[in-house]
Design a protein around this motif. Structure first.
Motif, PDB file in Angstrom:
ATOM      1  N   THR A  75       0.826  -1.204   0.000  1.00  0.00           N
ATOM      2  CA  THR A  75       0.000   0.000   0.000  1.00  0.00           C
ATOM      3  C   THR A  75       0.865   1.261   0.000  1.00  0.00           C
ATOM      4  O   THR A  75       2.050   1.227   0.335  1.00  0.00           O
ATOM      5  CB  THR A  75      -0.922   0.021   1.224  1.00  0.00           C
ATOM      6  N   ARG A  76       0.231   2.337  -0.379  1.00  0.00           N
ATOM      7  CA  ARG A  76       0.910   3.632  -0.388  1.00  0.00           C
ATOM      8  C   ARG A  76       1.427   3.957   1.022  1.00  0.00           C
ATOM      9  O   ARG A  76       0.746   3.738   2.021  1.00  0.00           O
ATOM     10  CB  ARG A  76      -0.066   4.714  -0.834  1.00  0.00           C
ATOM     11  N   ASP A  83       4.179   2.559   2.405  1.00  0.00           N
ATOM     12  CA  ASP A  83       4.847   1.428   3.050  1.00  0.00           C
ATOM     13  C   ASP A  83       6.231   1.851   3.515  1.00  0.00           C
ATOM     14  O   ASP A  83       6.871   2.735   2.931  1.00  0.00           O
ATOM     15  CB  ASP A  83       4.953   0.250   2.082  1.00  0.00           C
ATOM     16  N   LYS A 115      -0.508  -1.243  -9.588  1.00  0.00           N
ATOM     17  CA  LYS A 115      -0.546  -1.867  -8.274  1.00  0.00           C
ATOM     18  C   LYS A 115       0.811  -2.477  -7.986  1.00  0.00           C
ATOM     19  O   LYS A 115       1.536  -2.860  -8.905  1.00  0.00           O
ATOM     20  CB  LYS A 115      -1.640  -2.937  -8.230  1.00  0.00           C
ATOM     21  N   VAL A 116       1.158  -2.558  -6.726  1.00  0.00           N
ATOM     22  CA  VAL A 116       2.471  -3.067  -6.329  1.00  0.00           C
ATOM     23  C   VAL A 116       2.264  -4.255  -5.390  1.00  0.00           C
ATOM     24  O   VAL A 116       1.436  -4.191  -4.478  1.00  0.00           O
ATOM     25  CB  VAL A 116       3.316  -1.981  -5.644  1.00  0.00           C
ATOM     26  N   THR A 133       7.889   3.074  -7.196  1.00  0.00           N
ATOM     27  CA  THR A 133       7.190   2.604  -8.385  1.00  0.00           C
ATOM     28  C   THR A 133       6.326   3.709  -8.988  1.00  0.00           C
ATOM     29  O   THR A 133       6.291   3.893 -10.208  1.00  0.00           O
ATOM     30  CB  THR A 133       6.327   1.379  -8.050  1.00  0.00           C
ATOM     31  N   GLU A 142      -0.280   4.869 -12.185  1.00  0.00           N
ATOM     32  CA  GLU A 142       0.350   4.104 -11.113  1.00  0.00           C
ATOM     33  C   GLU A 142      -0.130   2.650 -11.153  1.00  0.00           C
ATOM     34  O   GLU A 142      -1.325   2.386 -11.076  1.00  0.00           O
ATOM     35  CB  GLU A 142       0.011   4.709  -9.746  1.00  0.00           C
ATOM     36  N   TYR A 144       6.275   1.400  -2.924  1.00  0.00           N
ATOM     37  CA  TYR A 144       5.157   1.964  -3.658  1.00  0.00           C
ATOM     38  C   TYR A 144       5.529   3.337  -4.223  1.00  0.00           C
ATOM     39  O   TYR A 144       5.255   3.643  -5.395  1.00  0.00           O
ATOM     40  CB  TYR A 144       3.932   2.071  -2.756  1.00  0.00           C
TER      41      TYR A 144
END
Length: 307
Positions: free
Chosen positions: A62-63, A65, A86-87, A73, A84, A70
């Motif tokens: 999640t944003r 972290d 997903k990571v 990326t 953006e 995140y």
């Protein structure tokens, strides 16, 4: 040229699939094969990212972290002109990474815990940029469709021995050859498409992060780690091996048509040339983690975004 070769290979895969359908059931079998292929591709198109991530038990990042994965990326995606993605983080000691998704708006980047432990921040940026290049080039969708075709061709070929119509057309020897040659041809196409795409993604990834040598150093370290550390999920799902930045299956070391990825040394040489260095320049040596931490400390650099 890589895109033209990919288009030719995809056309050959489609023709092979329909040819198998014809051998199994004549013109009607060919049409059925086409319909089945369309249905499988539609399913793969809408569910490819979830399917692959589930296979590898990837967990969302999640944003905000603590590792900064995140944010890194997202920053590189903005530089690449992408939304953006997903990571995800995959809990395996093997250093590796892949991207998936049907288009840039529905994409994901997944890295392993082993990758986070093995690379410094600059090398990690090179890897993420490489995966974003795959997304920007729409490679993730193409590779999923190719893998789907390969699996379907293998399935049809296995049915051939037990299908009466096929035996009448080819005889027992021809049917046996079909069982072995069709999956082999499908695998060749899948491997060749992956190889052409890896060189293109290396080049584009180096341009996104702005430093070809970051990615070159990362590839060397990942190749060393992948050669000695197992990836159990990848071994259970070998059809996904071509999606990783380095082959996770300990399969081939030579740059041949039978390898799912180009030889790492050839990719590194291309990146060095891109950076303006001679291919005869001293090689970057991927240090063990303990030595790498000491060296980074001496230079005042952080080991990675997790520290």
């Amino acid at each position: 040229m890589s895109y033209l070769k990919t288009a030719i290979l995809m056309a050959a895969m489609t023709a092979l699939f329909m040819g198998l359908g014809y051998l199994l059931g004549g013109a009607g079998g060919s049409m059925i094969a086409l319909v089945v292929a369309a249905a499988m591709n539609a399913y793969a198109w809408w569910n490819s990212d979830r399917m692959v991530l589930r296979m590898h038990n990837a967990q969302p990042v999640t944003r905000g972290d603590r590792m900064g994965l995140y944010a890194m990326t997202a920053d590189l995606a903005q530089k690449a002109g992408l939304p953006e993605p997903k990571v995800y983080l995959i809990d395996t000691p093997q250093p590796n990474a892949f991207a998936t998704g049907r288009n840039p708006a529905n994409s994901a980047v997944a890295v392993t815990t082993g990758l986070m432990r093995s690379l410094d921040r600059e090398e990690l940026a090179g890897v993420i940029a490489h995966e974003l290049a795959h997304i920007r080039n729409h490679d993730t969708a193409i590779m999923t469709v190719t893998a789907t075709f390969a699996g379907a061709i293998s399935m049809l070929a296995n049915f051939a021995l037990f299908f009466g119509g096929s035996r009448e057309r080819l005889g027992l020897v021809g049917t046996l050859l079909l069982m072995f040659l069709a999956p082999f041809a499908a695998a060749l196409v899948q491997m060749a498409i992956s190889r052409t795409r890896e060189y293109a993604a290396d080049k584009a990834g180096a341009e996104i992060c702005g430093h070809p040598l970051w990615l070159a150093s990362a590839l060397e370290k990942i190749a060393l780690g992948a050669a000695r550390i197992d990836n159990d999920a990848a071994e259970r799902n070998p059809a996904t091996a071509h999606m990783f930045i380095i082959n996770p299956l300990h399969a081939h070391k030579h740059d041949s048509l039978f390898a799912t990825h180009p030889a790492t040394e050839n990719r590194v040489a291309a990146l060095r040339a891109m950076a303006g260095q001679s291919q005869n320049a001293p090689q970057m040596v991927a240090q063990p983690r303990s030595e790498g931490r000491k060296a980074n400390t001496q230079r005042g650099r952080r080991e990675g975004p997790w520290s």
